[in-house]
Design an enzyme around this catalytic site. Structure first.
Site, short mmCIF file in Angstrom:
data_model
loop_
_atom_site.label_atom_id
_atom_site.label_comp_id
_atom_site.label_asym_id
_atom_site.label_seq_id
_atom_site.Cartn_x
_atom_site.Cartn_y
_atom_site.Cartn_z
N CYS A 2 0.83 -1.21 0.00
CA CYS A 2 0.00 0.00 0.00
C CYS A 2 0.87 1.26 0.00
O CYS A 2 2.00 1.26 0.46
CB CYS A 2 -0.87 0.01 1.23
SG CYS A 2 -1.75 -1.53 1.48
N ARG A 27 2.37 1.31 -5.85
CA ARG A 27 2.55 0.43 -4.70
C ARG A 27 1.34 -0.49 -4.49
O ARG A 27 1.42 -1.49 -3.78
CB ARG A 27 2.77 1.25 -3.44
CG ARG A 27 4.04 2.05 -3.48
CD ARG A 27 4.18 2.86 -2.21
NE ARG A 27 4.36 2.01 -1.04
CZ ARG A 27 5.53 1.58 -0.60
NH1 ARG A 27 6.62 1.92 -1.23
NH2 ARG A 27 5.60 0.81 0.47
N TRP A 74 -3.24 -2.39 -1.61
CA TRP A 74 -3.00 -3.72 -2.19
C TRP A 74 -3.55 -4.68 -1.15
O TRP A 74 -2.97 -4.86 -0.08
CB TRP A 74 -1.50 -3.91 -2.40
CG TRP A 74 -1.11 -5.14 -3.17
CD1 TRP A 74 -1.12 -5.29 -4.53
CD2 TRP A 74 -0.63 -6.38 -2.65
NE1 TRP A 74 -0.69 -6.54 -4.87
CE2 TRP A 74 -0.39 -7.23 -3.73
CE3 TRP A 74 -0.41 -6.87 -1.36
CZ2 TRP A 74 0.09 -8.54 -3.58
CZ3 TRP A 74 0.07 -8.17 -1.20
CH2 TRP A 74 0.32 -8.98 -2.31
N ASN A 100 -0.42 0.42 6.16
CA ASN A 100 0.29 -0.47 5.25
C ASN A 100 0.84 -1.59 6.12
O ASN A 100 1.39 -1.32 7.18
CB ASN A 100 1.42 0.32 4.57
CG ASN A 100 2.30 -0.56 3.71
OD1 ASN A 100 1.90 -1.63 3.28
ND2 ASN A 100 3.51 -0.08 3.43
N GLY A 101 0.69 -2.84 5.65
CA GLY A 101 1.24 -3.95 6.42
C GLY A 101 0.16 -4.92 6.86
O GLY A 101 -0.99 -4.83 6.42
N GLU A 486 14.25 -14.07 -16.85
CA GLU A 486 13.76 -12.69 -16.75
C GLU A 486 12.79 -12.38 -17.91
O GLU A 486 11.75 -11.75 -17.70
CB GLU A 486 14.94 -11.72 -16.74
CG GLU A 486 14.58 -10.24 -16.73
CD GLU A 486 13.79 -9.77 -15.52
OE1 GLU A 486 13.63 -10.54 -14.56
OE2 GLU A 486 13.31 -8.62 -15.54
N LYS A 490 8.92 -11.28 -17.26
CA LYS A 490 8.35 -10.04 -17.78
C LYS A 490 7.06 -10.33 -18.53
O LYS A 490 6.07 -9.62 -18.38
CB LYS A 490 9.32 -9.35 -18.75
CG LYS A 490 10.43 -8.56 -18.11
CD LYS A 490 9.93 -7.22 -17.61
CE LYS A 490 10.65 -6.82 -16.35
NZ LYS A 490 10.50 -7.66 -15.16
N GLU A 493 4.29 -11.32 -16.07
CA GLU A 493 3.83 -10.17 -15.28
C GLU A 493 2.93 -9.26 -16.10
O GLU A 493 1.93 -8.77 -15.62
CB GLU A 493 5.03 -9.33 -14.82
CG GLU A 493 5.83 -9.90 -13.69
CD GLU A 493 7.01 -9.00 -13.32
OE1 GLU A 493 7.11 -8.62 -12.16
OE2 GLU A 493 7.84 -8.66 -14.19
N HIS A 509 15.09 -32.53 -21.61
CA HIS A 509 14.77 -33.40 -20.47
C HIS A 509 13.33 -33.23 -20.01
O HIS A 509 13.02 -33.44 -18.83
CB HIS A 509 15.74 -33.11 -19.32
CG HIS A 509 17.17 -33.36 -19.68
ND1 HIS A 509 17.64 -34.60 -20.03
CD2 HIS A 509 18.23 -32.54 -19.79
CE1 HIS A 509 18.93 -34.54 -20.33
NE2 HIS A 509 19.32 -33.28 -20.20
N LYS A 608 4.53 -3.29 -6.38
CA LYS A 608 5.94 -2.96 -6.66
C LYS A 608 6.87 -3.53 -5.60
O LYS A 608 7.90 -4.09 -5.91
CB LYS A 608 6.09 -1.44 -6.73
CG LYS A 608 7.50 -0.99 -7.04
CD LYS A 608 7.73 -0.94 -8.52
CE LYS A 608 9.15 -0.65 -8.89
NZ LYS A 608 9.55 -1.48 -10.04
C1 G6P Z 1 7.86 -7.73 -6.73
C2 G6P Z 1 7.88 -7.05 -8.09
C3 G6P Z 1 9.04 -7.58 -8.94
C4 G6P Z 1 10.34 -7.41 -8.18
C5 G6P Z 1 10.28 -8.13 -6.84
C6 G6P Z 1 11.49 -7.84 -5.97
O1 G6P Z 1 7.47 -9.05 -6.86
O2 G6P Z 1 6.65 -7.25 -8.75
O3 G6P Z 1 9.08 -6.87 -10.16
O4 G6P Z 1 11.39 -7.90 -8.96
O5 G6P Z 1 9.14 -7.67 -6.10
O6 G6P Z 1 11.46 -6.48 -5.60
P1 G6P Z 1 12.70 -5.74 -5.00
O7 G6P Z 1 12.20 -4.36 -4.66
O8 G6P Z 1 13.11 -6.51 -3.77
O9 G6P Z 1 13.77 -5.73 -6.03
#
Ligand code: G6P
Length: 613
Positions: A2, A27, A74, A100-101, A486, A490, A493, A509, A608
């Site tokens: 949040c 966030r 969130w 938040n939390g 990665e 992406k 996501e 395999h 985020k």
């Molecule tokens: C979340 C985000 C990812 C990010 C990960 C780690 O899951 O959606 O995009 O890579 O957190 O975040 P950080 O701030 O620890 O790099």
């Protein structure tokens, strides 16, 4: 997680709070709300959905007042509905709270409140806090003292929280408190701010102070007072935020992500700038560790999540190559639970853009308890992970607003190479000349990235052609393998398609069974010693009908005959090639998702920085 904003000053609070929320929407964005103190009444409005829904609800409504709080959510406790959106209030609407939390003992607290006659109107843990403050403020040793009431409630909460509180009897006071999650004070003239991160207030002030663990701040127009949860005033330092407002705005791009992709050459320059002295010595002074201690390390662990985990795997390959030190890479969420073998000669490197990811923070704490030496690689100055590590290496990538990481990942890569070279230099496993030569290769990357960014039209066109596909595979070998992971992350996501990244040698395999006629497979096949083996892998999948999208080095024709689509990259040292591979993977995923009509800055269900374990 949040996003939280608090304001007290002279300006219309609603405008300031909404602007802050807009900057923090990355966030969390499943609901939003505000409370503004207007003529001794708290005007509260909250709505499920994105901030635009709250804007619409407020349109035409006259809300005056110069003190306010706001929240973008969130969801954790209770679905994202209007009634679960923050702020939450007590029985009489005197107290408004944003949070938040997660409060772990919330069920017990709610039961107690209900037994004592409170009526709770939401499913949240947060609402319990509003009613507890109501009780402490009404009666007992903290009666009539808002700050003392909040402190007293905080002492009874288990879990993690940032709380921001307003009360209708206090037109000059906003309270903030934190445990385990970030809360930053913005210090202005005649006005002060609270926010989950500085982007919320940098258009008003660049002077900030981060609150420490279990601290509470009383925010008034003419100053701030920070105490511990027993009420003792605690000193602290302010810091100046270098980011300008433009860095947190879209600057004409449709999405932050598109802007952040373009910013990568500059971001890498920032990461590596000023890191080498004329005599070839790498300057990583902020690590403040003696050469002797660096030489004593006998193993390295990377801990990270998501994209940062992929950067860490590249870090492993670099450190093992340059330093001949054993390196393990662990998803932070698994690390402490398998009781890894750590001691004072272990270097733990925690990689995190936000510096607030709960899994990574807990891994850091575990490592420190085991006496390991912990280095944070983070983009966020003063973040919890930076503060709780022995030392922090800042990536200096500037604010990253889009949820899916691009430039932060890029700068993490640059950072792990720098750390690898630094370790090699201090430990003497590489001559200074060689370190200097690798550093100079790294220094050419920003220019090469500009080149790559200039040739992405073909990749965008291809992404639009592929946009109806529901499954895409990504293959790579050596440092291409983490980039395959990665690329797949992406696409998952952003486009919500099932995408899998794997080592190219592993596909035979099992995963090769997934391939049927036309299955798109992205192969990271830039120039590398393992390339002949990769060519074999491409032939294997092509023989089964795969549509191959091959990322290859300029002038290298060995893979061209097996590629249905070729994406060319300029040449660089193979160990550094992930820095260039990232760009087409980012562009492919972004364009693919946009062609499906999706919001690439705020993908569904994500946040985020994930501050719950
Ligand atoms: C979340 C985000 C990812 C990010 C990960 C780690 O899951 O959606 O995009 O890579 O957190 O975040 P950080 O701030 O620890 O790099």
């Amino acid at each position: 997680m949040c996003g939280i904003v608090g304001y007290v000053g002279a300006a219309p609070a609603l405008d300031v709070v909404l602007e802050g929320l807009r900057r923090l929407e990355y966030r969390g964005y499943d609901s939003a709300g505000v409370a503004v103190l207007d003529d001794a009444q708290l005007q509260v409005e909250r709505r499920a959905g994105k901030l635009a829904n709250l804007d619409a609800a407020l349109a035409g409504r006259q809300v005056n007042g110069t003190l306010g709080i706001g929240h973008t959510r969130w969801a954790t406790h209770g679905p994202p509905t209007d009634r679960n959106a923050h702020p939450h209030t007590d029985c009489s609407g005197a107290v408004a709270v944003v949070h938040n939390g997660t409060i772990e003992n919330f069920a017990e607290l709610r039961d107690g409140l209900e037994r004592r006659g409170h009526e709770l109107a939401s499913d949240t843990d947060t609402e319990a806090v509003a009613h507890l403050i109501e009780e402490r403020y009404a009666d007992g040793p903290t009666a009539g003292d808002l700050a003392a009431s909040v402190r007293s409630v905080c002492r009874d909460l288990d879990g993690s929280f940032v709380l921001v509180v307003a009360h209708r009897d206090h037109p000059d006071l906003v309270i903030g408190a934190r445990r385990n999650l970030p809360l930053v004070v913005g210090i202005g003239e005649g006005e002060n701010f609270l926010a989950s991160d500085v982007t919320a207030f940098i258009s008003h002030t660049r002077e900030a102070r981060a609150l420490d663990q279990d601290q509470l701040v009383e925010l008034r127009r003419d100053g701030v007072r920070v105490t511990d949860l027993d009420g003792n005033e605690v000193p602290g330092e302010t810091f100046h935020v270098d980011w300008d407002t433009a860095a947190a705005e879209k600057a004409g791009y449709e999405y932050f992500m598109l802007k952040e992709i373009q910013e990568q050459p500059e971001a890498v320059s920032q990461t590596i700038g000023g890191r080498i002295a004329a005599n070839g010595k790498l300057l990583l002074d902020e690590l403040s560790i003696s050469d002797e201690d660096v030489r004593d390390f006998d193993k390295v662990f990377f801990v990270a999540c998501g994209s940062a985990y992929h950067s860490s795997i590249v870090g492993k390959y670099a450190i093992e190559r340059w330093c001949r030190l054993p390196v393990e890479v662990e998803m932070a969420s698994e690390f402490r639970y398998r009781d890894p073998v750590l001691d004072k000669d272990t270097l733990v490197i925690a990689v995190s853009q936000s510096g607030e990811t709960a899994d990574t923070l807990e891994a850091v704490r575990h490592a420190r308890q085991q006496r390991a030496w912990v280095m944070a690689i983070t983009n966020t100055v003063g973040s919890s992970i930076a503060r709780e590590s022995n030392a922090a290496f800042y990536t200096r990538g500037g604010p990253e607003i889009a949820v899916a990481s691009t430039k932060a990942t890029m700068t993490q890569l640059a950072a792990v190479y720098l750390v690898g070279l630094f370790l090699a230099q201090v430990r003497g496993t590489r001559e200074d000349d060689e370190v200097r030569s690798h550093f100079h290769d790294l220094a050419t990357i920003p220019e090469l990235l500009r080149d790559v960014l200039g040739r992405m039209d073909g990749t965008r066109k291809l992404a639009r052609e592929l946009a109806n596909e529901e499954r895409v595979l990504f293959l790579g070998r050596h440092v291409g393998y983490p980039m395959a992971l990665e690329g797949a992350l992406k696409l998952k996501e952003l486009a919500y398609v099932s995408a899998e990244g794997m080592p190219a040698g592993e596909i035979k395999h099992g995963p090769i069974a997934l391939i049927e006629k036309g299955t798109p497979v992205v192969v990271l096949a830039t120039r590398h010693a393992l390339q002949p083996k990769l060519v074999t892998n491409i032939q294997e999948i092509r023989a089964r009908g795969a549509r191959t999208i091959v990322i290859a080095t300029d002038g290298d024709d060995t893979v061209a005959p097996y590629a249905d689509h070729l994406i060319r990259l300029p040449d660089t040292k193979s160990l550094l090639s992930p820095l260039l591979m990232l760009v087409p993977l980012q562009v492919l995923a972004a364009e693919f998702a946009m062609a499906r009509g999706l919001d690439i800055d705020q993908p569904r269900n994500l946040a985020k920085s994930v501050t719950v374990e």
